[in-house]
Scaffold this active site. Structure first.
Site, PDB file in Angstrom:
ATOM      1  CE1 TYR A 158      -4.027   1.862   0.470  1.00 22.01           C
ATOM      2  CE2 TYR A 158      -3.295   2.430   2.676  1.00 22.01           C
ATOM      3  CZ  TYR A 158      -4.185   2.578   1.642  1.00 22.01           C
ATOM      4  OH  TYR A 158      -5.236   3.444   1.778  1.00 22.01           O
ATOM      5  NE  ARG A 210      -6.882  11.626  -5.833  1.00 27.29           N
ATOM      6  CZ  ARG A 210      -6.944  10.647  -4.923  1.00 27.29           C
ATOM      7  NH1 ARG A 210      -6.028   9.685  -4.872  1.00 27.29           N
ATOM      8  NH2 ARG A 210      -7.917  10.587  -4.052  1.00 27.29           N
ATOM      9  CE  LYS A 228      -7.168   2.651  -1.091  1.00 30.04           C
ATOM     10  NZ  LYS A 228      -7.306   3.530   0.062  1.00 30.04           N
ATOM     11  CD  GLU A 299      -9.315   3.934  -3.205  1.00 35.99           C
ATOM     12  OE1 GLU A 299     -10.129   3.376  -2.464  1.00 35.99           O
ATOM     13  OE2 GLU A 299      -8.620   4.911  -2.843  1.00 35.99           O
ATOM     14  CG  ASP A 300      -6.934   6.528  -5.743  1.00 37.14           C
ATOM     15  OD1 ASP A 300      -7.511   6.994  -4.734  1.00 37.14           O
ATOM     16  OD2 ASP A 300      -5.780   6.075  -5.701  1.00 37.14           O
ATOM     17  CG  ASP A 322     -11.107   4.367   0.387  1.00 43.43           C
ATOM     18  OD1 ASP A 322     -11.532   4.332   1.549  1.00 43.43           O
ATOM     19  OD2 ASP A 322      -9.934   4.137   0.072  1.00 43.43           O
ATOM     20  CG  ASP A 323     -10.018   8.423  -2.947  1.00 46.16           C
ATOM     21  OD1 ASP A 323      -8.952   8.168  -2.375  1.00 46.16           O
ATOM     22  OD2 ASP A 323     -10.436   7.783  -3.944  1.00 46.16           O
ATOM     23  CG  ASN A 473      -1.457   8.837   1.092  1.00 42.04           C
ATOM     24  OD1 ASN A 473      -0.731   8.984   2.054  1.00 42.04           O
ATOM     25  ND2 ASN A 473      -2.729   8.500   1.201  1.00 42.04           N
ATOM     26  CG  ASN A 517      -4.149   5.495   4.484  1.00 44.23           C
ATOM     27  OD1 ASN A 517      -5.060   4.789   4.076  1.00 44.23           O
ATOM     28  ND2 ASN A 517      -3.223   5.980   3.693  1.00 44.23           N
TER      29      ASN A 517
HETATM   30  N1  LIG Z   1      -4.737   9.914   3.936  1.00 42.04           N
HETATM   31  C1  LIG Z   1      -5.730   9.366   3.282  1.00 42.04           C
HETATM   32  O1  LIG Z   1      -6.379   8.415   3.743  1.00 42.04           O
HETATM   33  C2  LIG Z   1      -6.093   9.888   1.951  1.00 42.04           C
HETATM   34  C3  LIG Z   1      -5.294  10.766   1.297  1.00 42.04           C
HETATM   35  N2  LIG Z   1      -5.642  11.236   0.078  1.00 42.04           N
HETATM   36  C4  LIG Z   1      -4.696  12.103  -0.591  1.00 42.04           C
HETATM   37  O2  LIG Z   1      -5.232  13.391  -0.692  1.00 42.04           O
HETATM   38  C5  LIG Z   1      -4.668  14.025  -1.824  1.00 42.04           C
HETATM   39  C6  LIG Z   1      -5.772  14.745  -2.573  1.00 42.04           C
HETATM   40  O3  LIG Z   1      -6.711  13.850  -3.098  1.00 42.04           O
HETATM   41  P1  LIG Z   1      -7.958  14.427  -3.946  1.00 42.04           P
HETATM   42  O4  LIG Z   1      -8.732  15.360  -3.126  1.00 42.04           O
HETATM   43  O5  LIG Z   1      -8.675  13.293  -4.516  1.00 42.04           O
HETATM   44  O6  LIG Z   1      -7.148  15.160  -5.098  1.00 42.04           O
HETATM   45  P2  LIG Z   1      -7.467  16.417  -5.981  1.00 42.04           P
HETATM   46  O7  LIG Z   1      -6.359  16.552  -6.948  1.00 42.04           O
HETATM   47  O8  LIG Z   1      -8.857  16.380  -6.463  1.00 42.04           O
HETATM   48  O9  LIG Z   1      -7.401  17.626  -4.955  1.00 42.04           O
HETATM   49  C7  LIG Z   1      -6.267  18.364  -4.678  1.00 42.04           C
HETATM   50  C8  LIG Z   1      -6.722  19.721  -4.208  1.00 42.04           C
HETATM   51  O10 LIG Z   1      -5.610  20.419  -3.735  1.00 42.04           O
HETATM   52  C9  LIG Z   1      -5.643  21.730  -4.281  1.00 42.04           C
HETATM   53  N3  LIG Z   1      -4.333  22.342  -4.306  1.00 42.04           N
HETATM   54  C10 LIG Z   1      -3.361  22.264  -5.257  1.00 42.04           C
HETATM   55  N4  LIG Z   1      -2.320  23.022  -4.905  1.00 42.04           N
HETATM   56  C11 LIG Z   1      -2.648  23.584  -3.717  1.00 42.04           C
HETATM   57  C12 LIG Z   1      -1.998  24.500  -2.861  1.00 42.04           C
HETATM   58  N5  LIG Z   1      -0.784  24.982  -3.160  1.00 42.04           N
HETATM   59  N6  LIG Z   1      -2.628  24.888  -1.733  1.00 42.04           N
HETATM   60  C13 LIG Z   1      -3.842  24.412  -1.416  1.00 42.04           C
HETATM   61  N7  LIG Z   1      -4.519  23.549  -2.196  1.00 42.04           N
HETATM   62  C14 LIG Z   1      -3.920  23.152  -3.329  1.00 42.04           C
HETATM   63  C15 LIG Z   1      -6.224  21.531  -5.647  1.00 42.04           C
HETATM   64  O11 LIG Z   1      -6.686  22.790  -6.139  1.00 42.04           O
HETATM   65  P3  LIG Z   1      -7.151  22.961  -7.657  1.00 42.04           P
HETATM   66  O12 LIG Z   1      -8.442  22.226  -7.772  1.00 42.04           O
HETATM   67  O13 LIG Z   1      -7.338  24.417  -7.792  1.00 42.04           O
HETATM   68  O14 LIG Z   1      -6.067  22.372  -8.489  1.00 42.04           O
HETATM   69  C16 LIG Z   1      -7.354  20.568  -5.294  1.00 42.04           C
HETATM   70  O15 LIG Z   1      -8.444  21.268  -4.763  1.00 42.04           O
HETATM   71  C17 LIG Z   1      -3.956  12.926  -2.616  1.00 42.04           C
HETATM   72  O16 LIG Z   1      -2.579  13.041  -2.409  1.00 42.04           O
HETATM   73  C18 LIG Z   1      -4.432  11.647  -1.994  1.00 42.04           C
HETATM   74  O17 LIG Z   1      -3.443  10.655  -2.023  1.00 42.04           O
HETATM   75  C19 LIG Z   1      -6.817  10.903  -0.520  1.00 42.04           C
HETATM   76  C20 LIG Z   1      -7.645  10.022   0.079  1.00 42.04           C
HETATM   77  C21 LIG Z   1      -7.316   9.407   1.337  1.00 42.04           C
HETATM   78  C1  LIG Z   2      -5.313   6.549   0.790  1.00 40.45           C
HETATM   79  C2  LIG Z   2      -6.016   6.868  -0.420  1.00 40.45           C
HETATM   80  O1  LIG Z   2      -7.095   6.364  -0.669  1.00 40.45           O
HETATM   81  C3  LIG Z   2      -5.436   7.808  -1.331  1.00 40.45           C
HETATM   82  O2  LIG Z   2      -4.395   8.372  -1.039  1.00 40.45           O
HETATM   83  O3  LIG Z   2      -6.012   8.000  -2.392  1.00 40.45           O
HETATM   84 MG   LIG Z   3      -7.633   6.644  -2.703  1.00 38.52          MG
END
Ligand SMILES: NC(=O)C1=CN([C@@H]2O[C@H](COP(=O)(O)OP(=O)(O)OC[C@H]3O[C@@H](n4cnc5c(N)ncnc54)[C@H](OP(=O)(O)O)[C@@H]3O)[C@@H](O)[C@H]2O)C=CC1
Ligand SMILES: CC(=O)C(=O)O
Ligand SMILES: [Mg+2]
Length: 636
Positions: A158, A210, A228, A299-300, A322-323, A473, A517
């Site tokens: 993972y 993504r 997963k 997922e993603d 999940d996200d 991540n 996570n």
């Molecule tokens: N820990 C966990 O369990 C999980 C972690 N994640 C992680 O979260 C992250 C985001 O996932 P997801 O929401 O799907 O991805 P997205 O790409 O949809 O979202 C990223 C967001 O961050 C914004 N962004 C980009 N640059 C900046 C900055 N400098 N300052 C503030 N915001 C910024 C983007 O803005 P804009 O839209 O304007 O580009 C967008 O709104 C990934 O790395 C994923 O791995 C996800 C799920 C679970």
């Molecule tokens: C952990 C997870 O689901 C992600 O980073 O997308």
């Molecule tokens: Mg995910």
């Protein structure tokens, strides 16, 4: 514990031997195959017109007619035990002489592989490859190793290593695992589902748009679905034969992959809009036709599709994203854990102010869910919205932001934006921190290093125990490292990152590097939803999961400022999460098991329900293999 005594098992054995199914061997073989502490599911496996033998499913491994005796047994990862076949079994299965003479227990085999994996200098990718190879040749041993060393191996199968593997997945491809539904297969999804032989209870599906914070990796997203589901098996004891990793391959906009001659996905640009949604619809319909009760985990999927897909299918099939939802649950659980670490009650969540960096699936899922918790704990919806400062790459999002009607995610974002009237739109994170004086800083931005030393230091000045959660991540995308957070706050931070970090000691203070996570959530949530037979995962069920996780923390852990239990305890966590989810489903009248679960709760309480959940979990152990003339796994 099961009531199957060795004597009873022996009597079954004699009957089955008499029927010619099984060569008599010692009872010890059975005794050693008992999954410790887990009750058995009784299944009627052997039946003919005159005889019926009832077997506990976990007592024997049924080898079906589609695998021949002999070398095929060794080439099939489901039946293969490598050096773990007893002599009697070798005889029975026609493999005497095809493996070395000495017999090793699964514990001995695990020890040997573990020694190899942990040799000095072995990289994460070496370990990932070795684990893949093991899964391809001996599934039971793979899962046993994973269960026994989940804390050390979760970072391999993972995040973060799976991210590295996904980047090069085409080149790492050795043997097929899971199913690929591509745009070229449209119109055939329904028939294709029947190419998968087993009964399926959990599907993880991605379109690879993504993958973690690594962007569009197209069909390479399969690595995430596989990882997963490995955690579903190891973390919640879902039967390995009943999981199905899937990719919807609608192309990729990743130019590097498109230019790669060895890229194994469709070498075309992504299909978007209605055509894309129709493909998702066809997939869901095909799943429903084949396995109407299966759980689908989205997922993603990139944010523009993630919420629309969830809204479209949430009431149509048992599913969750999940996200959006899994992440929201784990973060709320972590915030409750942080309250406990500060010696406060859960209700103190209403005193917190949240800065959320990232307005994607993860960021908005978190904000919405915590907002609901704030309201639950007594704030008005408006007061709760005002507790949030949400930023995207253009900075703070306020009521002055032009949000376009109909764009994905806008409906969720609008009330947060409209409640932010006090500050100029687009100000940067440093300026937001200065004005908001937040207690919690959450990152779901994919921007490595976004939480600079200056920002972290300011969080440390504003709070005795600032809550710092760089959730992106893999590790290379984390908004800050544990070390950076500890350095800037003299180790006072309550820290939680999406990918694993080591604890950090500063001036005699140890800052626990929690891992925030969704892996704490989805296995138990999935297990509970399936066991209760619900056809919908409600917000109430998600909330029950969030409240269950911090309850698994011991006092000592809370004192150390741990806000999540150890990953090594994931099976216990999953039991609690699943039971809480089931109880909530019963309370909401969503049980679909003929009242069995409601009755169990009223008779045996939540402890009884937890025992039932535990007894339903698969545990990887070698079971004596018997040959069945039936076809299809798990049925006769
Ligand atoms: N820990 C966990 O369990 C999980 C972690 N994640 C992680 O979260 C992250 C985001 O996932 P997801 O929401 O799907 O991805 P997205 O790409 O949809 O979202 C990223 C967001 O961050 C914004 N962004 C980009 N640059 C900046 C900055 N400098 N300052 C503030 N915001 C910024 C983007 O803005 P804009 O839209 O304007 O580009 C967008 O709104 C990934 O790395 C994923 O791995 C996800 C799920 C679970
Ligand atoms: C952990 C997870 O689901 C992600 O980073 O997308
Ligand atoms: Mg995910």
């Amino acid at each position: 514990m099961s009531d199957y005594t060795p004597a009873l098992i022996d009597s079954w054995r004699s009957t089955v031997s008499a029927l010619g199914f099984l060569a008599p061997t010692s009872t010890r073989e059975y005794a050693s195959s008992r999954p410790c502490g887990f009750a058995q599911r009784e299944t009627n496996y052997f039946a003919d017109r005159t005889h019926t033998c009832r077997f506990a499913e976990n007592d024997v491994m049924i080898m079906h007619a589609d695998t021949n005796r002999g070398i095929e047994v060794l080439l099939n990862p489901i039946y293969n035990k490598g050096t773990g076949f007893s002599l009697a079994e070798k005889e029975r299965l026609g493999i005497r002489g095809l493996t070395p003479p000495r017999y090793f227990t699964i514990e001995q085999q695990c020890k040997k592989i573990w020694t190899n994996l942990t040799e000095k200098g072995k990289t994460g990718m070496f370990r990932w490859r070795s684990m893949q190879a093991l899964q391809d040749r001996n599934e039971t041993l793979f899962y046993r190793l994973l269960v026994d060393h989940i804390e050390e191996l979760a970072p391999v199968i993972y995040t973060p290593t799976v991210g590295e593997a996904c980047l090069q997945y085409s080149r790492l491809f050795r043997r097929p695992r899971g199913m690929y539904f591509s745009a070229d297969d449209v119109g055939h999804f329904n028939a294709m589902m029947y190419n998968w032989k087993n009964d399926v209870s959990v599907i993880v599906v991605t379109d690879g748009s993504r993958v973690l914070g690594l962007g569009d990796l197209g069909a390479h997203g399969m690595g995430i679905s596989v990882g997963k589901l490995d955690l579903y098996v190891a973390g919640a004891g879902i039967e390995p034969s009943s999981v199905l990793p899937c990719v919807l391959d609608v192309g990729t906009d990743n130019e590097e992959l498109l230019a790669d001659p060895y890229y194994f996905g469709l070498p075309q640009k992504r299909i978007k809009g209605d055509a894309f949604m129709n493909i998702v619809d066809e997939f869901i319909q095909a799943v429903k036709n084949r396995w109407p009760k299966a759980l689908v985990q989205f997922e993603d999927f990139s944010t523009d599709h993630a919420m629309p897909i969830l809204k479209r299918h949430r009431e149509n099939v048992l599913c969750f994203n999940d996200d959006i939802q899994g992440t929201a649950v784990v973060v709320l659980a972590g915030i409750y854990g942080a309250m406990a670490a500060m010696g406060k009650s859960s209700g103190a969540i209403t005193e917190q102010t949240f800065v959320v960096c990232g307005a994607g699936s993860a960021g908005m899922g978190i904000a919405n869910f915590i907002h609901a918790a704030l309201v639950h704990h007594g704030l008005s919806p408006q007061q709760a919205f005002e507790r949030f400062y949400i930023l995207d790459k253009h900075g703070l999002i306020t009521n002055n932001r032009e949000l376009k009607e109909g764009e994905p995610g806008v409906d969720d974002l609008r009330p947060f934006a409209e409640s932010r009237r006090d500050l100029p739109d687009g100000i940067n994170l440093r300026e937001v921190i200065e004005s908001a004086k937040p207690t919690a800083l959450l990152g779901a931005s994919t921007v490595s290093g976004l939480f600079t030393h200056e920002i972290l230091t300011r969080m440390g000045e504003l709070n005795k125990n600032p809550i710092i959660m760089p959730l992106s991540n893999p590790t290379s995308r984390a908004e800050c490292t544990a070390e950076a957070a500890a350095n800037a706050t003299e180790g006072r931070a309550i820290f939680s990152a999406g990918s694993p970090f080591d604890d950090v000691s500063r001036g005699g203070v140890t800052m626990v590097a929690n891992q925030g996570n969704n892996l704490y959530v989805f296995p138990g949530l999935g297990l509970g939803s399936i066991l209760v037979g619900s056809n919908y995962i409600s917000d109430g069920m998600l909330n029950a999961a969030a409240e269950a996780i911090p309850k698994t923390l011991h006092d000592g852990a809370i004192r150390r400022r741990a806000i999540y239990p150890r990953i090594a305890d994931i099976r216990d966590v999953s039991v609690k999460v699943a039971a809480a989810v089931m109880k909530q489903a019963v309370d909401e009248d969503r049980e679909n098991r003929g009242g069995k679960i409601a009755h169990m709760i009223s008779r045996e309480g939540i402890e009884g329900l937890e025992r039932y959940v535990r007894s339903s979990m698969y545990y990887p152990e070698y079971r004596p293999t018997v040959f069945s003339p039936g076809s299809g796994r798990g049925t006769l």
